[in-house]
Write an enzyme that holds these catalytic residues in place. Structure first.
Site, PDB file in Angstrom:
ATOM      1  N   HIS A 147       0.793  -1.330   0.040  1.00 44.79           N
ATOM      2  CA  HIS A 147      -0.036   0.068   0.048  1.00 44.79           C
ATOM      3  C   HIS A 147       0.855   1.334  -0.116  1.00 44.79           C
ATOM      4  CE1 HIS A 147       0.795   0.187   4.364  1.00 44.79           C
ATOM      5  NE2 HIS A 147       0.605  -1.105   4.395  1.00 44.79           N
ATOM      6  N   GLY A 181       1.913   3.127   2.450  1.00 46.45           N
ATOM      7  CA  GLY A 181       2.868   3.210   3.259  1.00 46.45           C
ATOM      8  C   GLY A 181       4.450   2.441   2.862  1.00 46.45           C
ATOM      9  N   HIS A 182       4.010   1.337   2.239  1.00 49.32           N
ATOM     10  CA  HIS A 182       5.080   0.745   1.768  1.00 49.32           C
ATOM     11  C   HIS A 182       5.874   1.573   0.709  1.00 49.32           C
ATOM     12  CE1 HIS A 182       2.928  -2.764   2.829  1.00 49.32           C
ATOM     13  NE2 HIS A 182       3.902  -3.186   3.610  1.00 49.32           N
ATOM     14  N   ASP A 203       5.365   0.323  12.877  1.00 46.63           N
ATOM     15  CA  ASP A 203       5.894  -1.143  13.612  1.00 46.63           C
ATOM     16  C   ASP A 203       6.810  -0.722  14.576  1.00 46.63           C
ATOM     17  OD1 ASP A 203       4.065  -3.148  12.060  1.00 46.63           O
ATOM     18  OD2 ASP A 203       4.814  -2.032  10.597  1.00 46.63           O
ATOM     19  N   GLN A 257       9.239  -2.960  16.163  1.00 47.59           N
ATOM     20  CA  GLN A 257       9.983  -3.780  15.273  1.00 47.59           C
ATOM     21  C   GLN A 257      11.344  -2.984  14.778  1.00 47.59           C
ATOM     22  OE1 GLN A 257       8.444  -6.169  11.792  1.00 47.59           O
ATOM     23  NE2 GLN A 257       8.760  -3.955  10.896  1.00 47.59           N
ATOM     24  N   SER A 285      -1.484  -3.397   5.782  1.00 43.44           N
ATOM     25  CA  SER A 285      -2.103  -4.577   4.865  1.00 43.44           C
ATOM     26  C   SER A 285      -3.128  -5.242   5.637  1.00 43.44           C
ATOM     27  CB  SER A 285      -0.785  -5.661   4.785  1.00 43.44           C
ATOM     28  OG  SER A 285       0.337  -5.175   4.199  1.00 43.44           O
ATOM     29  N   ARG A 286      -3.329  -5.384   6.925  1.00 41.80           N
ATOM     30  CA  ARG A 286      -4.102  -5.853   7.686  1.00 41.80           C
ATOM     31  C   ARG A 286      -5.579  -5.203   7.740  1.00 41.80           C
ATOM     32  NH1 ARG A 286       0.138  -8.034  10.916  1.00 41.80           N
ATOM     33  NH2 ARG A 286       0.059 -10.302  11.059  1.00 41.80           N
TER      34      ARG A 286
HETATM   35  P1  AMP Z   1       4.916  -5.302   6.377  1.00 38.18           P
HETATM   36  O1  AMP Z   1       4.765  -5.717   4.888  1.00 38.18           O
HETATM   37  O2  AMP Z   1       3.559  -5.137   7.228  1.00 38.18           O
HETATM   38  O3  AMP Z   1       6.037  -6.098   7.201  1.00 38.18           O
HETATM   39  O4  AMP Z   1       5.743  -3.803   6.294  1.00 38.18           O
HETATM   40  C1  AMP Z   1       7.063  -3.688   5.562  1.00 38.18           C
HETATM   41  C2  AMP Z   1       7.254  -2.125   5.969  1.00 38.18           C
HETATM   42  O5  AMP Z   1       6.447  -1.198   5.728  1.00 38.18           O
HETATM   43  C3  AMP Z   1       7.638  -2.316   7.732  1.00 38.18           C
HETATM   44  O6  AMP Z   1       8.786  -1.498   7.738  1.00 38.18           O
HETATM   45  C4  AMP Z   1       6.442  -1.604   8.049  1.00 38.18           C
HETATM   46  O7  AMP Z   1       6.669  -0.714   9.367  1.00 38.18           O
HETATM   47  C5  AMP Z   1       6.205  -0.403   6.854  1.00 38.18           C
HETATM   48  N1  AMP Z   1       4.866   0.106   6.993  1.00 38.18           N
HETATM   49  C6  AMP Z   1       3.857  -0.580   7.035  1.00 38.18           C
HETATM   50  N2  AMP Z   1       2.915   0.185   7.112  1.00 38.18           N
HETATM   51  C7  AMP Z   1       3.223   1.620   7.258  1.00 38.18           C
HETATM   52  C8  AMP Z   1       2.654   2.743   7.139  1.00 38.18           C
HETATM   53  N3  AMP Z   1       1.399   3.046   7.301  1.00 38.18           N
HETATM   54  N4  AMP Z   1       3.369   3.904   7.105  1.00 38.18           N
HETATM   55  C9  AMP Z   1       4.799   3.734   6.863  1.00 38.18           C
HETATM   56  N5  AMP Z   1       5.628   2.408   6.836  1.00 38.18           N
HETATM   57  C10 AMP Z   1       4.558   1.286   7.009  1.00 38.18           C
END
Ligand code: AMP
Length: 290
Positions: free
Chosen positions: A35, A37-38, A149, A152, A186-187
């Site tokens: 999305h 954010g990524h 996160d 994390q 993603s959730r």
């Molecule tokens: P994930 O695919 O959920 O493991 O996320 C991959 C990376 O994208 C991780 O470093 C997350 O913290 C970051 N991420 C997920 N959602 C967001 C968001 N809304 N804003 C910024 N980074 C994000």
């Protein structure tokens, strides 16, 4: 943009890239279902590095037996479009069988008994193990992690400093939100229409609780309790925690004195229906006039 599915192809691609240049390499690890954010991580990486690698891999090591590994959204062809538009050079999207042909080194995460760690035993060990596995395969100069996160980000920063010193920089990227304040995740696509309408309350409660902390109306413990109660009153929220912690150590904070001395983080995890959502806000004393 090159899509890489095997360790061998990754190795030859990166060897070729390294032999022919002194160019910097940025890395964005993801579990796909991408999305905006990524995308903000990828664009930042593209600005700050000569080449960018994105990994797409739903990491089984970080899911508990009762968690959503099997139903986690997998949307590779959509994901590749996001990567292409964000200016990514290499997408590494291996199967588990392929990725684990090389055995990962099992690591233990620091700060893994607090916040999400206390509800997800083994989760952060699985996260640092897989991130280190990718680091060994990719050897990036910089790696990008979202502050959504936050825990994390901190456990990875700690692991990286211990294992790599300053060879790999961990770059934190601010949380991207929907217009109504909901942190992108993603959730979020699990949410029903009525849950989606309620979900922005999570961010609103964080803002409200932070205002109460700034005003110092009552003890920190009571303010946090009020936050939990007002969220639970408004819908089918089951709050796992709403905590104020030291932003570096993640230790809980119960005294206002700490607010003057250090950066604090207000962090929340809730179930909304069957979906577990997390969010956080920084709480700095100097912002108290806002
Ligand atoms: P994930 O695919 O959920 O493991 O996320 C991959 C990376 O994208 C991780 O470093 C997350 O913290 C970051 N991420 C997920 N959602 C967001 C968001 N809304 N804003 C910024 N980074 C994000």
């Amino acid at each position: 943009m090159k899509v890489i599915r095997t360790l061998k192809n990754l190795e030859t691609t990166l060897r070729h890239f390294r032999q022919n240049s002194a160019l910097s390499l940025g890395f964005v690890p993801t579990m796909g279902a991408l999305h905006q954010g990524h995308v903000s991580l990828m664009k930042r990486a593209a600005r700050e590095n000569d080449r960018v690698v994105v990994s797409i891999f739903v990491n089984p090591l970080q899911f508990g037996p009762a968690e959503d590994f099997a139903r986690y959204p997998r949307t590779l062809s959509e994901d590749l479009k996001f990567c292409r538009r964000a200016g990514v050079d290499f997408v590494f999207a291996p199967t588990a069988g392929e990725l684990f042909r090389k055995k990962p080194i099992q690591l233990k995460a620091a700060m893994s008994r607090v916040l999400c760690g206390s509800f997800r035993p083994g989760h952060f060990d699985g996260v640092v193990t897989i991130v280190n596995h990718f680091f060994r395969l990719i050897r990036p100069d910089r790696a990008y992690f979202g502050l959504k996160d936050y825990q994390q980000y901190r456990v990875i920063e700690d692991m990286t400093r211990r294992l790599y010193g300053d060879k790999i920089s961990i770059v934190p990227v601010p949380t991207l939100r929907e217009k109504d304040g909901l942190a992108m995740s993603s959730r979020n696509r699990y949410l029903s229409r009525s849950e989606r309408r309620l979900a922005p309350l999570i961010h609103r409660i964080l803002l409200q609780t932070r205002r109460q902390l700034w005003k110092r109306k009552g003890s920190i413990k009571n303010i946090l309790k009020q936050g939990v109660l007002s969220l639970q009153k408004k819908g089918d929220f089951r709050v796992q925690y709403l905590e104020l912690v030291d932003a570096e150590t993640l230790k809980p904070i119960f005294s206002y004195g700490a607010l003057e001395r250090r950066s604090l983080l207000l962090a929340v995890a809730v179930y909304l229906g069957a979906s577990r959502l997390i969010d956080n806000l920084m709480v700095c004393e100097r912002d108290s006039a806002l």
